[in-house]
Enzyme design. Structure first.
Site, PDB file in Angstrom:
ATOM      1  N   ASN A 145       0.846  -1.208   0.000  1.00 12.61           N
ATOM      2  CA  ASN A 145       0.000   0.000   0.000  1.00 12.61           C
ATOM      3  C   ASN A 145       0.868   1.240   0.000  1.00 12.61           C
ATOM      4  OD1 ASN A 145      -0.348  -1.215   2.916  1.00 12.61           O
ATOM      5  ND2 ASN A 145      -0.986   0.862   3.261  1.00 12.61           N
ATOM      6  N   ASP A 146       0.691   2.181   0.893  1.00 13.56           N
ATOM      7  CA  ASP A 146       1.258   3.529   0.743  1.00 13.56           C
ATOM      8  C   ASP A 146       2.723   3.600   0.302  1.00 13.56           C
ATOM      9  OD1 ASP A 146      -1.035   3.759   2.198  1.00 13.56           O
ATOM     10  OD2 ASP A 146      -0.107   4.692   3.931  1.00 13.56           O
ATOM     11  N   GLN A 180       4.682   0.388   2.077  1.00 13.94           N
ATOM     12  CA  GLN A 180       3.974  -0.441   3.051  1.00 13.94           C
ATOM     13  C   GLN A 180       3.837  -1.823   2.444  1.00 13.94           C
ATOM     14  OE1 GLN A 180       2.081   0.411   6.392  1.00 13.94           O
ATOM     15  NE2 GLN A 180       4.180   1.085   6.110  1.00 13.94           N
ATOM     16  N   PHE A 232       4.267   1.182  10.270  1.00 11.58           N
ATOM     17  CA  PHE A 232       3.354   1.945   9.418  1.00 11.58           C
ATOM     18  C   PHE A 232       4.114   3.021   8.635  1.00 11.58           C
ATOM     19  CE2 PHE A 232      -1.321   1.482  11.006  1.00 11.58           C
ATOM     20  CZ  PHE A 232      -1.260   0.118  10.762  1.00 11.58           C
ATOM     21  N   ARG A 289      -0.345   9.205  13.272  1.00  9.58           N
ATOM     22  CA  ARG A 289       0.535   8.432  12.380  1.00  9.58           C
ATOM     23  C   ARG A 289       0.973   9.189  11.121  1.00  9.58           C
ATOM     24  NH1 ARG A 289      -4.471   6.024  12.358  1.00  9.58           N
ATOM     25  NH2 ARG A 289      -5.669   6.122  10.430  1.00  9.58           N
ATOM     26  N   ASP A 290       1.901   8.554  10.422  1.00 11.33           N
ATOM     27  CA  ASP A 290       2.363   8.938   9.091  1.00 11.33           C
ATOM     28  C   ASP A 290       3.192  10.237   9.078  1.00 11.33           C
ATOM     29  OD1 ASP A 290       0.754   6.753   8.538  1.00 11.33           O
ATOM     30  OD2 ASP A 290      -0.901   7.925   7.738  1.00 11.33           O
ATOM     31  N   GLU A 340      -4.852  10.927   6.944  1.00  9.45           N
ATOM     32  CA  GLU A 340      -3.751   9.975   6.785  1.00  9.45           C
ATOM     33  C   GLU A 340      -2.726  10.577   5.823  1.00  9.45           C
ATOM     34  OE1 GLU A 340      -5.906   6.192   5.762  1.00  9.45           O
ATOM     35  OE2 GLU A 340      -5.288   5.666   7.794  1.00  9.45           O
TER      36      GLU A 340
HETATM   37  C1  FRU Z   1      -2.951   4.869   4.736  1.00 13.86           C
HETATM   38  C2  FRU Z   1      -2.622   4.038   5.958  1.00 13.86           C
HETATM   39  C3  FRU Z   1      -1.736   4.832   6.900  1.00 13.86           C
HETATM   40  C4  FRU Z   1      -1.026   3.766   7.664  1.00 13.86           C
HETATM   41  C5  FRU Z   1      -0.843   2.684   6.640  1.00 13.86           C
HETATM   42  C6  FRU Z   1      -0.945   1.289   7.164  1.00 13.86           C
HETATM   43  O1  FRU Z   1      -3.254   4.119   3.608  1.00 13.86           O
HETATM   44  O2  FRU Z   1      -3.819   3.631   6.583  1.00 13.86           O
HETATM   45  O3  FRU Z   1      -2.417   5.769   7.693  1.00 13.86           O
HETATM   46  O4  FRU Z   1       0.202   4.231   8.159  1.00 13.86           O
HETATM   47  O5  FRU Z   1      -1.851   2.888   5.657  1.00 13.86           O
HETATM   48  O6  FRU Z   1      -0.543   0.341   6.232  1.00 13.86           O
END
Ligand code: FRU
Length: 494
Positions: A43-44, A60, A106, A167-168, A221
């Site tokens: 993902n991200d 991710q 994360f 987060r992030d 996010e």
């Molecule tokens: C966004 C998210 C972030 C988090 C990550 C987890 O897509 O939800 O906020 O850090 O993905 O995989």
């Protein structure tokens, strides 16, 4: 000891990748030129940075199978953001603060400091107080092997911010100080919190950079903050803001107060599959963004993540875009010029007048291609122009330019027997003589750019190779299309 645990977890994951990567590579739905992981779930975009002569993309990553789960940071490098070399996993869960079984390491960002590559990421854990998120540091001398800072976490949620909504972190440097923006929630309203540090280790709260009063959701996010000329841009992916999932704001920032006042907002992409973009600088000064081409289960239009898990993988990045400011202060998101190096089989047609019958267009192999044209609005009186992509059998994806209702929509209800939904955006026609359209199609995605790259839709579709037809149709009158360019696109990352 903890270093050994991380290494053991990385080795175990690498073993899994090595065992499965050749099988996954053969997957029918793998993208041809979009960035993907070798196996498993991505993902991200995390830690995007140009460092020591190469673009580093971290991501991710759950290397084990095609669903989100126990998150690692995958790592790959490239000179052109098209051809990738995969490096060993950079971060694996290993510590009391980042070993949540349904969490792990994360999202976060990267920066060069003290001759080293620093990563700042969110650790997730549960030591009895629910889902706890903290900000943590890791660093590397060689840009490949990372060590977590022994004093982690470097930041815990401030008073009033629930432990599961912090987060992030996205870091940047201004003059001699490091700044960091991270997503948070307070009283169920989203906030971007601003911190600063002299040494990347000791962080102090500076101010609430910006916040939602409710209209922009309850949690942001992956916030990102960067300069554009004398303005600043805040981007974030809001939770709880309906179909708006990738927002940008343009405004003024004051390093004295740490406050951002925005006067423009817009959507980076109106499609279903564009989330959590992160920005980085190219060595020539371009501000680039990459995003995750998928969506979350909490979004109103979510169906599921698609059928690719059956092939042992899920997730790719959208094509990398350059952020540009337009004359009126809004932002345009232009596919990077590097993509032109993939073009083959160029075709050009100056003019096409559509009245009642459908016309066919040839673009590459009809699966992996680029298509550009302009709609001459002064020579158009139809209600709609419909472009059918990836047609075959009874299946197709319709891109509709609805002049009467001033909307663009992409209908994927008949795309592949799996996908669903119609992504929509308003189309500004006032005062325009022509409307530009630029499309990138790959094995499992369609990205449409329009209105000088300000009105964009990214959608995944899972059509087979036999779905390779393109037709164009005018409805309720005449449409004049000019400057049609088509290209096949070479495979570079399968
Ligand atoms: C966004 C998210 C972030 C988090 C990550 C987890 O897509 O939800 O906020 O850090 O993905 O995989």
């Amino acid at each position: 000891m903890s270093r050994e645990i991380m290494q053991r977890n990385i080795d175990r994951a690498q073993q899994e990748i090595d065992n499965k990567k050749e099988i996954v590579k053969a997957g029918r739905m793998r993208q041809h030129y979009h960035f993907m992981a070798q196996t498993g779930w991505l993902n991200d975009p995390n830690g995007l940075i140009y460092y020591k002569g190469r673009y580093h993309f971290f991501y991710q990553y759950n290397p084990y199978y095609g669903f989100w789960d126990y998150m690692h940071w995958g790592h790959a490098v490239s000179e052109d953001m098209l051809h990738w070399e995969y490096l060993p996993i950079a971060l694996a869960p290993s510590e009391i603060y980042d070993d949540h079984m349904r969490g792990g390491c994360f999202s976060g960002s990267a920066i060069e400091h003290d001759g080293k590559l620093f990563l700042m990421f969110t650790g997730t854990t549960n030591d009895g107080k629910g889902f706890e998120q903290t900000q943590c540091i890791a660093y590397s001398e060689d840009g490949i092997h990372f060590e977590k800072y022994e004093g982690n976490p470097v930041l815990t949620p401030p008073e009033g911010v629930p432990t599961h909504q912090f987060r992030d972190p996205k870091v940047w440097k201004h003059e001699d100080t490091y700044y960091m923006v991270c997503g948070a929630s307070r009283e169920n309203k989203a906030q971007a919190l601003l911190y600063r540090s002299e040494d990347m280790i000791h962080w102090t709260f500076f101010n609430v950079l910006a916040e939602s009063r409710g209209e922009w959701g309850y949690m942001w996010e992956c916030p990102d903050f960067f300069p554009m000329g004398d303005k600043y841009v805040l981007m974030f992916s809001p939770m709880g803001a309906g179909e708006r999932t990738v927002v940008y704001m343009v405004g003024d920032f004051d390093y004295g107060t740490g406050k951002f006042t925005y006067h423009i907002n817009g959507e980076i992409d109106w499609g279903f599959d564009y989330y959590a973009p992160q920005s980085f600088l190219a060595p020539d000064g371009r501000r680039l963004i990459a995003a995750w081409a998928n969506c979350w289960d909490w979004m109103p239009f979510w169906k599921d993540w698609g059928p690719t898990y059956k092939e042992g993988w899920c997730g790719s990045y959208n094509i990398v875009r350059e952020v540009r400011m337009t004359e009126e202060g809004t932002l345009a998101f232009v596919p990077i010029k590097e993509l032109e190096s993939l073009r083959i089989d160029a075709q050009r047609q100056e003019r096409l007048v559509l009245v009642s019958e459908d016309k066919e267009i040839k673009a590459g192999d009809g699966v992996s291609f680029e298509l550009k044209f302009k709609i001459a609005l002064e020579e158009t009186d139809a209600d709609r122009l419909v472009l059918f992509l990836r047609c075959g059998g009874k299946k197709k994806t319709a891109c509709v330019f609805d002049f009467k209702n001033a909307q663009i929509y992409i209908d994927r209800n008949e795309s592949d027997g799996w996908s669903k939904g119609i992504s929509k955006s308003d189309l500004c026609l006032l005062g325009k003589k022509e409307l530009d359209v630029h499309i990138f199609s790959d094995q499992s995605s369609i990205e449409l750019f329009s209105d000088n790259y300000r009105n964009n839709h990214s959608n995944n579709i899972f059509a087979g190779d036999e779905q390779n037809g393109i037709t164009i149709r005018a409805c309720g009158g005449k449409v004049t299309v000019t400057g049609i360019e088509t290209y096949g696109l070479k495979e570079c990352n399968r």
